[in-house]
Motif scaffolding. Structure first.
Motif, PDB file in Angstrom:
ATOM      1  N   ASN A  87      38.784  27.968  46.733  1.00  0.00           N
ATOM      2  CA  ASN A  87      38.217  29.119  46.504  1.00  0.00           C
ATOM      3  C   ASN A  87      38.255  29.833  45.263  1.00  0.00           C
ATOM      4  OD1 ASN A  87      37.455  29.031  49.430  1.00  0.00           O
ATOM      5  ND2 ASN A  87      39.431  29.414  49.769  1.00  0.00           N
ATOM      6  N   VAL A  88      37.298  30.629  45.151  1.00  0.00           N
ATOM      7  CA  VAL A  88      37.058  31.328  43.822  1.00  0.00           C
ATOM      8  C   VAL A  88      38.138  32.375  43.792  1.00  0.00           C
ATOM      9  CG1 VAL A  88      35.676  32.868  42.399  1.00  0.00           C
ATOM     10  CG2 VAL A  88      34.696  31.211  43.680  1.00  0.00           C
ATOM     11  N   GLU A  89      38.865  32.719  42.590  1.00  0.00           N
ATOM     12  CA  GLU A  89      39.942  33.595  42.664  1.00  0.00           C
ATOM     13  C   GLU A  89      39.540  34.784  42.633  1.00  0.00           C
ATOM     14  OE1 GLU A  89      42.910  34.781  39.074  1.00  0.00           O
ATOM     15  OE2 GLU A  89      42.568  32.490  39.553  1.00  0.00           O
ATOM     16  N   LYS A  90      40.006  35.871  43.546  1.00  0.00           N
ATOM     17  CA  LYS A  90      39.631  37.070  43.793  1.00  0.00           C
ATOM     18  C   LYS A  90      39.575  37.898  42.513  1.00  0.00           C
ATOM     19  CE  LYS A  90      41.026  37.475  48.634  1.00  0.00           C
ATOM     20  NZ  LYS A  90      41.979  36.467  48.644  1.00  0.00           N
ATOM     21  N   GLU A  91      38.395  38.782  42.292  1.00  0.00           N
ATOM     22  CA  GLU A  91      38.621  39.203  40.958  1.00  0.00           C
ATOM     23  C   GLU A  91      38.919  40.847  41.128  1.00  0.00           C
ATOM     24  OE1 GLU A  91      34.503  39.388  39.032  1.00  0.00           O
ATOM     25  OE2 GLU A  91      34.079  37.299  39.490  1.00  0.00           O
ATOM     26  N   ASP A  92      39.409  41.412  39.821  1.00  0.00           N
ATOM     27  CA  ASP A  92      40.062  42.733  40.030  1.00  0.00           C
ATOM     28  C   ASP A  92      38.932  43.568  38.887  1.00  0.00           C
ATOM     29  OD1 ASP A  92      41.083  45.094  39.878  1.00  0.00           O
ATOM     30  OD2 ASP A  92      43.304  44.468  39.539  1.00  0.00           O
ATOM     31  N   TRP A  97      37.462  39.010  31.702  1.00  0.00           N
ATOM     32  CA  TRP A  97      37.598  37.572  31.639  1.00  0.00           C
ATOM     33  C   TRP A  97      37.001  37.195  30.210  1.00  0.00           C
ATOM     34  CZ3 TRP A  97      39.775  34.409  35.412  1.00  0.00           C
ATOM     35  CH2 TRP A  97      39.828  34.980  36.649  1.00  0.00           C
ATOM     36  N   HIS A  98      37.956  36.221  29.438  1.00  0.00           N
ATOM     37  CA  HIS A  98      37.317  35.906  28.266  1.00  0.00           C
ATOM     38  C   HIS A  98      36.899  34.587  28.375  1.00  0.00           C
ATOM     39  CE1 HIS A  98      38.876  39.220  25.895  1.00  0.00           C
ATOM     40  NE2 HIS A  98      40.027  39.327  26.990  1.00  0.00           N
ATOM     41  N   ARG A  99      37.190  33.801  29.290  1.00  0.00           N
ATOM     42  CA  ARG A  99      36.803  32.515  29.592  1.00  0.00           C
ATOM     43  C   ARG A  99      37.145  32.027  30.982  1.00  0.00           C
ATOM     44  NH1 ARG A  99      35.361  28.443  26.300  1.00  0.00           N
ATOM     45  NH2 ARG A  99      35.941  29.818  24.603  1.00  0.00           N
ATOM     46  N   VAL A 100      36.156  31.342  31.614  1.00  0.00           N
ATOM     47  CA  VAL A 100      36.339  30.491  32.864  1.00  0.00           C
ATOM     48  C   VAL A 100      36.017  29.203  32.817  1.00  0.00           C
ATOM     49  CG1 VAL A 100      35.706  30.763  35.474  1.00  0.00           C
ATOM     50  CG2 VAL A 100      35.670  32.855  33.996  1.00  0.00           C
ATOM     51  N   GLU A 101      37.164  28.556  32.919  1.00  0.00           N
ATOM     52  CA  GLU A 101      36.863  26.903  32.840  1.00  0.00           C
ATOM     53  C   GLU A 101      37.294  26.260  34.247  1.00  0.00           C
ATOM     54  OE1 GLU A 101      37.347  26.475  28.016  1.00  0.00           O
ATOM     55  OE2 GLU A 101      38.829  25.708  29.185  1.00  0.00           O
ATOM     56  N   ARG A 102      38.197  26.905  34.912  1.00  0.00           N
ATOM     57  CA  ARG A 102      38.567  26.058  36.189  1.00  0.00           C
ATOM     58  C   ARG A 102      37.541  26.297  37.112  1.00  0.00           C
ATOM     59  NH1 ARG A 102      44.019  28.086  38.304  1.00  0.00           N
ATOM     60  NH2 ARG A 102      42.579  29.827  38.632  1.00  0.00           N
ATOM     61  N   SER A 103      37.247  25.178  37.728  1.00  0.00           N
ATOM     62  CA  SER A 103      36.212  25.184  38.451  1.00  0.00           C
ATOM     63  C   SER A 103      36.578  25.370  40.087  1.00  0.00           C
ATOM     64  CB  SER A 103      35.581  23.893  38.350  1.00  0.00           C
ATOM     65  OG  SER A 103      36.382  22.718  38.852  1.00  0.00           O
ATOM     66  N   SER A 104      35.601  25.855  40.984  1.00  0.00           N
ATOM     67  CA  SER A 104      35.897  26.143  42.422  1.00  0.00           C
ATOM     68  C   SER A 104      34.803  25.810  43.265  1.00  0.00           C
ATOM     69  CB  SER A 104      35.981  27.659  42.743  1.00  0.00           C
ATOM     70  OG  SER A 104      34.929  28.387  42.184  1.00  0.00           O
ATOM     71  N   GLY A 105      34.924  25.604  44.403  1.00  0.00           N
ATOM     72  CA  GLY A 105      33.715  25.122  45.142  1.00  0.00           C
ATOM     73  C   GLY A 105      34.038  23.904  45.904  1.00  0.00           C
ATOM     74  N   LYS A 106      33.146  23.405  46.648  1.00  0.00           N
ATOM     75  CA  LYS A 106      33.652  22.363  47.668  1.00  0.00           C
ATOM     76  C   LYS A 106      33.286  20.830  47.112  1.00  0.00           C
ATOM     77  CE  LYS A 106      31.936  24.833  51.700  1.00  0.00           C
ATOM     78  NZ  LYS A 106      30.883  24.849  52.890  1.00  0.00           N
TER      79      LYS A 106
END
Length: 152
Positions: A87-92, A97-106
């Motif tokens: 699951n996608v990490e909950k956003e506050d 965010w400076h970089r999003v490289e970890r993936s999420s999904g099925k």
């Protein structure tokens, strides 16, 4: 850098930049609930399959997933199916965010098992983010060899 005309949108005389060029951006690819545009690393989960004398062994790197988030199933009698979801990490709202490289999904991977697989004895374990599925093989029965005495 050479000047290369663009054949896709009639803009001539622009500089071709191979790092920003998207050759398939205008193609009407079908969408799938299993494929997320930004999550291709997780969607394309890599799985190793090796065969030992005793079993077929599958190993998948699934860092950060718990065993409850992964399913291992045998379907249609000889198809091993490994699936799961991160699951996608909950956003506050206060976070930047400076970089999003970890993936999420099925993800979903299927493997047709050979005839010698004992699908009734499949075992799976997960340790340190590595899923190991072991599918035992049927014992190969050696034919009884009877020595025949040669007369004469």
């Amino acid at each position: 850098m050479a000047m290369i005309p663009s054949f896709f949108d009639n803009r001539r005389g622009t500089i071709f930049d191979p790092f920003t060029w998207e050759p398939f951006k205008d193609f009407p690819f079908p969408s799938s609930s299993l494929v997320a545009h930004d999550n291709s690393a997780f969607v394309n989960t890599r799985i190793d399959w090796k065969e030992t004398p005793e079993a077929h062994v599958f190993k998948a790197d699934l860092p950060g997933l718990k065993k409850e988030e992964v399913k291992v199933e045998i379907e249609d009698d000889r198809v091993l199916q490994i699936s799961g979801e991160r699951n996608v990490e909950k956003e506050d709202k206060n976070d930047t965010w400076h970089r999003v490289e970890r993936s999420s999904g099925k993800f979903l991977r299927r493997f047709r098992l050979p005839e010698n697989a004992r699908v009734d004895q499949v075992k799976a374990s997960m340790e340190n983010g590595v899923l190991t599925v072991t599918v035992p093989k049927e014992e190969v029965k050696k034919p009884d060899v009877k020595a025949i005495e040669i007369s004469g």
